[in-house]
Design an enzyme around this catalytic site. Structure first.
Site, PDB file in Angstrom:
ATOM      1  N   GLU A 111       0.856  -1.178   0.000  1.00  0.00           N
ATOM      2  CA  GLU A 111       0.000   0.000   0.000  1.00  0.00           C
ATOM      3  C   GLU A 111       0.888   1.223   0.000  1.00  0.00           C
ATOM      4  O   GLU A 111       2.050   1.132   0.368  1.00  0.00           O
ATOM      5  CB  GLU A 111      -0.847   0.037   1.291  1.00  0.00           C
ATOM      6  CG  GLU A 111      -1.843  -1.065   1.416  1.00  0.00           C
ATOM      7  CD  GLU A 111      -2.215  -1.285   2.875  1.00  0.00           C
ATOM      8  OE1 GLU A 111      -2.575  -0.315   3.566  1.00  0.00           O
ATOM      9  OE2 GLU A 111      -2.127  -2.431   3.327  1.00  0.00           O
ATOM     10  N   LYS A 113       2.125   4.664   1.654  1.00  0.00           N
ATOM     11  CA  LYS A 113       2.159   5.195   3.020  1.00  0.00           C
ATOM     12  C   LYS A 113       1.646   6.623   2.943  1.00  0.00           C
ATOM     13  O   LYS A 113       2.268   7.491   2.326  1.00  0.00           O
ATOM     14  CB  LYS A 113       3.590   5.166   3.546  1.00  0.00           C
ATOM     15  CG  LYS A 113       3.686   5.431   5.029  1.00  0.00           C
ATOM     16  CD  LYS A 113       5.056   5.055   5.546  1.00  0.00           C
ATOM     17  CE  LYS A 113       5.132   5.124   7.052  1.00  0.00           C
ATOM     18  NZ  LYS A 113       5.023   6.481   7.585  1.00  0.00           N
ATOM     19  N   ASP A 115       0.800  10.240   4.144  1.00  0.00           N
ATOM     20  CA  ASP A 115       1.511  11.097   5.070  1.00  0.00           C
ATOM     21  C   ASP A 115       0.553  12.100   5.701  1.00  0.00           C
ATOM     22  O   ASP A 115       0.285  13.155   5.146  1.00  0.00           O
ATOM     23  CB  ASP A 115       2.623  11.812   4.296  1.00  0.00           C
ATOM     24  CG  ASP A 115       3.749  12.214   5.219  1.00  0.00           C
ATOM     25  OD1 ASP A 115       3.723  11.816   6.395  1.00  0.00           O
ATOM     26  OD2 ASP A 115       4.650  12.933   4.759  1.00  0.00           O
ATOM     27  N   TYR A 222      -6.584   1.912   6.249  1.00  0.00           N
ATOM     28  CA  TYR A 222      -5.697   0.818   5.838  1.00  0.00           C
ATOM     29  C   TYR A 222      -5.738  -0.436   6.695  1.00  0.00           C
ATOM     30  O   TYR A 222      -5.186  -1.458   6.314  1.00  0.00           O
ATOM     31  CB  TYR A 222      -4.254   1.304   5.723  1.00  0.00           C
ATOM     32  CG  TYR A 222      -3.747   1.960   6.989  1.00  0.00           C
ATOM     33  CD1 TYR A 222      -3.588   3.340   7.060  1.00  0.00           C
ATOM     34  CD2 TYR A 222      -3.449   1.209   8.098  1.00  0.00           C
ATOM     35  CE1 TYR A 222      -3.142   3.948   8.212  1.00  0.00           C
ATOM     36  CE2 TYR A 222      -3.007   1.818   9.264  1.00  0.00           C
ATOM     37  CZ  TYR A 222      -2.859   3.173   9.315  1.00  0.00           C
ATOM     38  OH  TYR A 222      -2.429   3.755  10.466  1.00  0.00           O
ATOM     39  N   LYS A 309      10.812   3.652   2.679  1.00  0.00           N
ATOM     40  CA  LYS A 309      10.787   5.105   2.554  1.00  0.00           C
ATOM     41  C   LYS A 309      11.412   5.540   1.237  1.00  0.00           C
ATOM     42  O   LYS A 309      12.514   5.124   0.902  1.00  0.00           O
ATOM     43  CB  LYS A 309      11.575   5.743   3.709  1.00  0.00           C
ATOM     44  CG  LYS A 309      10.909   5.598   5.068  1.00  0.00           C
ATOM     45  CD  LYS A 309       9.674   6.475   5.149  1.00  0.00           C
ATOM     46  CE  LYS A 309       9.101   6.541   6.541  1.00  0.00           C
ATOM     47  NZ  LYS A 309       9.671   7.511   7.426  1.00  0.00           N
ATOM     48  N   CYS A 403      35.272  15.782  27.105  1.00  0.00           N
ATOM     49  CA  CYS A 403      33.884  16.243  27.249  1.00  0.00           C
ATOM     50  C   CYS A 403      33.811  17.764  27.209  1.00  0.00           C
ATOM     51  O   CYS A 403      34.505  18.438  27.963  1.00  0.00           O
ATOM     52  CB  CYS A 403      33.304  15.720  28.565  1.00  0.00           C
ATOM     53  SG  CYS A 403      31.643  16.310  28.877  1.00  0.00           S
ATOM     54  N   CYS A 406      32.569  18.889  30.921  1.00  0.00           N
ATOM     55  CA  CYS A 406      33.317  18.704  32.166  1.00  0.00           C
ATOM     56  C   CYS A 406      34.798  18.422  31.941  1.00  0.00           C
ATOM     57  O   CYS A 406      35.566  18.294  32.890  1.00  0.00           O
ATOM     58  CB  CYS A 406      32.696  17.594  33.010  1.00  0.00           C
ATOM     59  SG  CYS A 406      32.990  15.941  32.341  1.00  0.00           S
ATOM     60  N   CYS A 421      31.037  10.350  27.799  1.00  0.00           N
ATOM     61  CA  CYS A 421      31.739  10.978  28.904  1.00  0.00           C
ATOM     62  C   CYS A 421      31.499  10.065  30.097  1.00  0.00           C
ATOM     63  O   CYS A 421      30.361   9.876  30.512  1.00  0.00           O
ATOM     64  CB  CYS A 421      31.171  12.375  29.175  1.00  0.00           C
ATOM     65  SG  CYS A 421      31.697  13.025  30.767  1.00  0.00           S
ATOM     66  N   CYS A 427      29.617  14.998  35.771  1.00  0.00           N
ATOM     67  CA  CYS A 427      29.427  15.816  34.569  1.00  0.00           C
ATOM     68  C   CYS A 427      28.091  16.558  34.689  1.00  0.00           C
ATOM     69  O   CYS A 427      27.033  15.943  34.730  1.00  0.00           O
ATOM     70  CB  CYS A 427      29.434  14.924  33.326  1.00  0.00           C
ATOM     71  SG  CYS A 427      29.312  15.831  31.781  1.00  0.00           S
TER      72      CYS A 427
HETATM   73  P1  AMP Z   1       5.776   5.740  11.620  1.00  0.00           P
HETATM   74  O1  AMP Z   1       4.926   6.789  12.287  1.00  0.00           O
HETATM   75  O2  AMP Z   1       6.817   6.294  10.695  1.00  0.00           O
HETATM   76  O3  AMP Z   1       6.270   4.696  12.561  1.00  0.00           O
HETATM   77  O4  AMP Z   1       4.825   4.984  10.606  1.00  0.00           O
HETATM   78  C1  AMP Z   1       3.698   4.356  11.072  1.00  0.00           C
HETATM   79  C2  AMP Z   1       2.489   5.119  10.619  1.00  0.00           C
HETATM   80  O5  AMP Z   1       2.334   5.107   9.233  1.00  0.00           O
HETATM   81  C3  AMP Z   1       1.244   4.475  11.133  1.00  0.00           C
HETATM   82  O6  AMP Z   1       0.964   4.874  12.435  1.00  0.00           O
HETATM   83  C4  AMP Z   1       0.205   4.997  10.163  1.00  0.00           C
HETATM   84  O7  AMP Z   1      -0.402   6.126  10.688  1.00  0.00           O
HETATM   85  C5  AMP Z   1       0.991   5.447   8.946  1.00  0.00           C
HETATM   86  N1  AMP Z   1       0.528   4.837   7.692  1.00  0.00           N
HETATM   87  C6  AMP Z   1       0.291   5.508   6.557  1.00  0.00           C
HETATM   88  N2  AMP Z   1      -0.119   4.707   5.584  1.00  0.00           N
HETATM   89  C7  AMP Z   1      -0.177   3.464   6.083  1.00  0.00           C
HETATM   90  C8  AMP Z   1      -0.553   2.192   5.547  1.00  0.00           C
HETATM   91  N3  AMP Z   1      -0.930   2.041   4.282  1.00  0.00           N
HETATM   92  N4  AMP Z   1      -0.473   1.121   6.369  1.00  0.00           N
HETATM   93  C9  AMP Z   1      -0.062   1.263   7.651  1.00  0.00           C
HETATM   94  N5  AMP Z   1       0.299   2.431   8.202  1.00  0.00           N
HETATM   95  C10 AMP Z   1       0.241   3.535   7.439  1.00  0.00           C
HETATM   96 ZN    ZN Z   2      31.283  15.273  30.861  1.00  0.00          ZN
END
Ligand code: AMP
Ligand code: ZN
Length: 666
Positions: A111, A113, A115, A222, A309, A403, A406, A421, A427
């Site tokens: 699928e 992803k 955003d 999803y 990604k 460091c 410190c 450190c 520290c």
């Molecule tokens: P991350 O926040 O980077 O760990 O990614 C996980 C998040 O991706 C999940 O919590 C979902 O909200 C989001 N996500 C978006 N598209 C999908 C998809 N097709 N399947 C599963 N998760 C998804």
């Molecule tokens: Zn230190």
């Protein structure tokens, strides 16, 4: 037709048009006709409040105001996803999976992803009853009122849906919708929003739902969570959800091999710019639910899913300076200070350089022109140097040896990337860092005290560790700079109030390396009090589900340090909670004490998670893999073949679900 019938039929008609327009993208009447019908319904409802229905399409216009978003615990946890960035990463993942599943055939659902902002919707008898943000995965905020205004979220389901389930998705803004919103803002003399994702997630927390209703938000679904849903694959989930009226993008594809998965990934990597919404990658999931259950979860994410990604957006700029930060555990992080540059909608001034190896590998130097990239991380990273622009007098970077806080000589242990450190008791940054962690929101949540106050108190010699917080009095605090009477009182009260923070958070607050929130919860549940945890050996700790060698070693080290023991003794004497509460212990027995279980297969009367909970609540431990220490394997239908062979070769008894439940009756 009487009034009630008229109202009902208008509601049905409008819901259907709504569905056609926002989910199917196939409207069959004009916007004008729709608005007229909606107006008619609004008038009828206003005149006849006795026929109120929370699933009426008129709810979509919003108007309800939420002052405080209530925190709700997710019935089914919302996990993160592991990330991969290359074909090799994906292949490694497939190998790990095959190792667990034996030679069973594995199919994948791919699928996009999406955003945006994650959301979990609960439906009962076909009606939307609750919408909760992801929050920390365990609990989120109830944003039902706002979510109801989003047209593609069905208020009433169609078809053959289960009586009760959660469905998960992402709230997004389409690029077109986002551009239109910004256009309107610019025309109104307001600053445009930076990016669709942040704007979408910010929208969920607006108090006035009428404002949310005006934003062109969408909800793409999803996955489904629930018990006994009778669904056997991820692909089927998508199809079912679509048939119940949800908006599920049709780009999802069932793939028979990683080769097909890669084709999907490559196709969308080049074609994603034509999508109506933003995507930052592909999510690959093992298709069979039974195999998913077999694979299970790590502390943070499912083993059966992987995010791939896409390469993120890049920018190039000049590196002005490298500075070094000291964390609360003494770890040193080099930070690149950059000439400010615009990247994916935000101005970037700093980037992480991770560690000495990374600096050496990139051969990055002050004065260099570098490429910066913003992945999912909050702080962007430097991915390469533009060598054609390197100044002729450039000198290679010498990593610090002492460091910066410190002056102690740094150490680097075998196999570790980070310099440390070692001066953990002297520290200053480490000391204040630990106290700052202790008081932080997810730990002791001490109100009336912030990071700066901690530094001030430390500088004035009033505290040298977190136990000292409990010796503070108003008289001691008032003389501090900028400390009014009232703030001093708040601070002292805040400290006192923290004494009722539950054990698992106290454990997290102690700041044991690698013991994050989730691990602290696991340990608290498994050991119930600090004395039992302190007595645990490394071996025993590793036997706890999801606790690995690295965590176990760190826990044992922490409790073998005399200063830590002394501090814990003092915290105990001040009345902090070092054991689970009565309420948490309720429903718990010792029936399975000392026994270690491994769970495999699909079960009839309880879900896999319920089974694990039963084991833990009755004093048993759940381990993820079979070893000679395993007492029993509880096997459901289709137990994993590799697990069966292993259990048999080690002579570990395999019992059925029924046999297990009988044990609890005994
Ligand atoms: P991350 O926040 O980077 O760990 O990614 C996980 C998040 O991706 C999940 O919590 C979902 O909200 C989001 N996500 C978006 N598209 C999908 C998809 N097709 N399947 C599963 N998760 C998804
Ligand atoms: Zn230190």
């Amino acid at each position: 037709m009487d009034i009630q019938q008229k109202i009902t039929s208008l509601r049905e008609e409008l819901s259907e048009h709504n569905y056609r327009y926002y989910v199917l993208d196939q409207p069959s009447i004009t916007d004008y006709e729709f608005d007229m019908k909606l107006k008619e319904l609004q008038q009828l409802e206003a005149a006849h409040p006795e026929f109120y229905d929370p699933a009426s399409p008129t709810i979509r216009v919003g108007g309800m105001v939420t002052k405080n978003f209530e925190t709700v615990v997710h019935e089914h946890r919302m996990y993160s996803l592991d990330n991969s960035y290359s074909k090799e990463d994906l292949e490694d993942w497939e190998k790990r999976i095959q190792r667990i599943l034996g030679d069973a055939e594995v199919e994948f659902t791919c699928e996009l992803k999406y955003d945006g902002a994650s959301i979990s919707l609960t439906y009962e008898d076909g009606k939307l009853v609750r919408a909760v943000t992801r929050g920390d995965g365990f609990q989120g905020d109830d944003v039902t009122t706002n979510i109801k205004t989003i047209r593609s979220v069905p208020l009433q389901l169609k078809g053959d849906y289960p009586p009760k389930f959660d469905i998960r998705g992402e709230i997004i803004l389409t690029l077109e919708g986002f551009a239109k919103m910004n256009q309107e803002r610019i025309e109104a003399g307001e600053d445009p929003y930076m990016n669709p994702r942040n704007t979408a997630s910010g929208s969920l927390k607006l108090q006035d739902s009428a404002l949310v209703a005006q934003r062109p938000l969408e909800c793409l679904l999803y996955t489904v969570a629930g018990n006994h849903l009778g669904i056997s694959s991820q692909f089927e989930i998508l199809e079912k959800a679509r048939s119940w009226g949800f908006k599920v993008p049709t780009v999802a594809k069932l793939c028979k091999s990683t080769k097909e998965v890669m084709q999907f990934v490559e196709h969308w990597d080049t074609n994603r710019h034509h999508l109506p919404y933003e995507t930052d990658g592909v999510v690959v999931k093992v298709n069979s639910i039974q195999q998913q259950e077999e694979l299970g979860y790590t502390a943070k994410s499912p083993r059966w899913a992987m995010a791939y990604k896409f390469q993120a957006e890049q920018a190039s700029t000049v590196l002005n300076e490298i500075t070094y930060q000291v964390g609360r555990t003494g770890a040193i992080t080099p930070v690149a200070n950059l000439r400010p540059v615009l990247l994916a909608g935000t101005t970037v001034k700093r980037a992480s350089l991770h560690n000495a190896d990374q600096i050496a590998k990139l051969d990055v130097r002050v004065g260099d022109t570098v490429f910066v990239e913003k992945g999912g991380e909050i702080i962007p990273k430097i991915i390469a140097v533009d060598f054609t622009k390197r100044p002729t007098d450039s000198k290679s970077t010498k990593y610090i040896t002492h460091c910066p806080e410190c002056g102690t000589e740094l150490i680097r242990k075998e196999g570790e990337a980070q310099h440390f450190c070692p001066n953990d008791t002297g520290c200053p940054t480490q000391i204040t860092g630990r106290i700052q962690h202790f008081i932080s929101r997810k730990a002791m949540d001490i109100e009336g005290m912030g990071s700066e106050t901690v530094e001030l108190l430390f500088k004035q010699g009033l505290i040298a560790n977190y136990a000292d917080l409990y010796t503070l009095t108003k008289e001691k605090v008032v003389p501090l700079e900028r400390m009014a009477d009232k703030s001093a009182e708040n601070l002292v009260n805040g400290v006192a109030a923290s004494k009722s923070i539950p054990f698992e958070r106290v454990l997290f607050a102690l700041g044991i390396r690698y013991v994050g929130e989730t691990v602290a919860k696991k340990l608290a549940k498994a050991y119930k009090n600090i004395d039992a945890l302190m007595a645990a050996s490394q071996e025993e700790l590793v036997a706890v589900d999801e606790i690995g060698e690295r965590i176990a070693e760190s826990v044992v080290n922490f409790f073998s340090e005399p200063t830590n023991l002394e501090i814990i003794d003092r915290l105990k004497s001040y009345g902090l909670r070092f054991s689970l509460s009565e309420e948490q212990l309720e429903n718990q027995t010792d029936k399975l004490k000392g026994q270690i279980f491994v769970v495999s297969g699909v079960f009839e009367t309880v879900s896999r998670d319920e089974l694990k909970k039963l084991i833990e609540d009755n004093g048993g431990k759940v381990a993820s893999s079979i070893s000679s220490k395993t007492s029993f394997v509880v096997a459901g239908d289709n137990m994993g073949p590799s697990k069966r062979t292993k259990a048999e070769s080690l002579g570990v008894p395999i019992i059925s679900e029924q046999e297990f439940l009988q044990k609890l009756q005994a």
